[in-house]
Design an enzyme around this catalytic site. Sequence first.
Site, PDB file in Angstrom:
ATOM      1  N   ASN A 164     -18.014  39.463  17.042  1.00  0.00           N
ATOM      2  CA  ASN A 164     -17.639  38.213  16.398  1.00  0.00           C
ATOM      3  C   ASN A 164     -16.113  38.176  16.293  1.00  0.00           C
ATOM      4  O   ASN A 164     -15.492  39.156  15.878  1.00  0.00           O
ATOM      5  CB  ASN A 164     -18.266  38.112  15.003  1.00  0.00           C
ATOM      6  CG  ASN A 164     -19.784  37.983  15.072  1.00  0.00           C
ATOM      7  OD1 ASN A 164     -20.303  37.325  15.969  1.00  0.00           O
ATOM      8  ND2 ASN A 164     -20.497  38.614  14.155  1.00  0.00           N
TER       9      ASN A 164
ATOM     10  N   GLY B  57     -18.346  34.092  12.327  1.00  0.00           N
ATOM     11  CA  GLY B  57     -19.103  34.993  11.462  1.00  0.00           C
ATOM     12  C   GLY B  57     -18.436  36.333  11.226  1.00  0.00           C
ATOM     13  O   GLY B  57     -19.030  37.217  10.607  1.00  0.00           O
ATOM     14  N   GLN B  58     -17.211  36.506  11.722  1.00  0.00           N
ATOM     15  CA  GLN B  58     -16.542  37.792  11.476  1.00  0.00           C
ATOM     16  C   GLN B  58     -16.186  37.897   9.992  1.00  0.00           C
ATOM     17  O   GLN B  58     -15.535  37.000   9.434  1.00  0.00           O
ATOM     18  CB  GLN B  58     -15.273  37.936  12.330  1.00  0.00           C
ATOM     19  CG  GLN B  58     -14.646  39.333  12.212  1.00  0.00           C
ATOM     20  CD  GLN B  58     -13.422  39.532  13.107  1.00  0.00           C
ATOM     21  OE1 GLN B  58     -12.964  38.599  13.767  1.00  0.00           O
ATOM     22  NE2 GLN B  58     -12.890  40.731  13.104  1.00  0.00           N
TER      23      GLN B  58
ATOM     24  N   HIS C 214     -15.114  45.393  15.785  1.00  0.00           N
ATOM     25  CA  HIS C 214     -16.344  46.196  15.825  1.00  0.00           C
ATOM     26  C   HIS C 214     -17.328  45.599  16.807  1.00  0.00           C
ATOM     27  O   HIS C 214     -17.508  44.397  16.873  1.00  0.00           O
ATOM     28  CB  HIS C 214     -16.972  46.318  14.439  1.00  0.00           C
ATOM     29  CG  HIS C 214     -17.111  45.023  13.693  1.00  0.00           C
ATOM     30  ND1 HIS C 214     -16.053  44.425  13.049  1.00  0.00           N
ATOM     31  CD2 HIS C 214     -18.182  44.219  13.496  1.00  0.00           C
ATOM     32  CE1 HIS C 214     -16.461  43.303  12.490  1.00  0.00           C
ATOM     33  NE2 HIS C 214     -17.750  43.143  12.755  1.00  0.00           N
TER      34      HIS C 214
HETATM   35  P1  5GP Z   1     -19.071  40.861  11.179  1.00  0.00           P
HETATM   36  O1  5GP Z   1     -19.794  39.784  10.433  1.00  0.00           O
HETATM   37  O2  5GP Z   1     -17.658  41.049  10.672  1.00  0.00           O
HETATM   38  O3  5GP Z   1     -19.126  40.705  12.674  1.00  0.00           O
HETATM   39  O4  5GP Z   1     -19.866  42.194  10.919  1.00  0.00           O
HETATM   40  C1  5GP Z   1     -19.611  43.034   9.843  1.00  0.00           C
HETATM   41  C2  5GP Z   1     -20.825  43.930   9.707  1.00  0.00           C
HETATM   42  O5  5GP Z   1     -20.500  44.993   8.859  1.00  0.00           O
HETATM   43  C3  5GP Z   1     -22.032  43.217   9.099  1.00  0.00           C
HETATM   44  O6  5GP Z   1     -23.138  43.280   9.980  1.00  0.00           O
HETATM   45  C4  5GP Z   1     -22.275  43.974   7.800  1.00  0.00           C
HETATM   46  O7  5GP Z   1     -23.652  44.127   7.483  1.00  0.00           O
HETATM   47  C5  5GP Z   1     -21.601  45.295   8.055  1.00  0.00           C
HETATM   48  N1  5GP Z   1     -21.089  45.935   6.872  1.00  0.00           N
HETATM   49  C6  5GP Z   1     -20.387  45.333   5.859  1.00  0.00           C
HETATM   50  N2  5GP Z   1     -20.035  46.224   4.932  1.00  0.00           N
HETATM   51  C7  5GP Z   1     -20.537  47.429   5.347  1.00  0.00           C
HETATM   52  C8  5GP Z   1     -20.489  48.752   4.792  1.00  0.00           C
HETATM   53  O8  5GP Z   1     -19.927  49.010   3.725  1.00  0.00           O
HETATM   54  N3  5GP Z   1     -21.099  49.734   5.500  1.00  0.00           N
HETATM   55  C9  5GP Z   1     -21.745  49.485   6.687  1.00  0.00           C
HETATM   56  N4  5GP Z   1     -22.326  50.531   7.292  1.00  0.00           N
HETATM   57  N5  5GP Z   1     -21.788  48.260   7.244  1.00  0.00           N
HETATM   58  C10 5GP Z   1     -21.186  47.239   6.573  1.00  0.00           C
END
Ligand code: 5GP
Length: 112
Positions: free
Chosen positions: A86, A92-93, A99
Amino acid sequence: MTDCLFCKIIAGDIPAEKLYEDDEVLAFRDIAPQAPVHFLVIPKKHIVDPAGVSEEDEKLIGKLMRIGSQIAAEEGVGDGFRIIYNNGAKAGQAVFHIHMHILGGKERPWPM
Ligand code: 5GP
Ligand code: ZN
């Protein structure tokens, strides 16, 4: 970066279920999995998002693909998994440390 969640996980200040680690890359399970297998692969270098990848980071970012695919196979989903990045809040980031999501373990329709 001190205020970055994933840099804190890299530093060991916040726990995570790690699947792989070396001096450049860390992989760990997503805390809110959206599939039976859902993990994240990140560079230890703080890069904000895919749009922020510089020429010098190209090899490192390619390594995420190689390591992530290896872990997917170890997790039993090597025959079918989806990779998502994302880029930006509109997409949705939520964590602004680049990552790679890898999702597998159930049918993933395409087109979405
Ligand atoms: P994004 O929405 O930025 O692409 O994805 C962030 C991801 O990080 C989400 O899927 C969310 O569930 C995950 N995430 C957020 N906080 C934590 C955390 O403290 N530990 C882990 N293992 N994953 C996390
Ligand atoms: Zn970071």
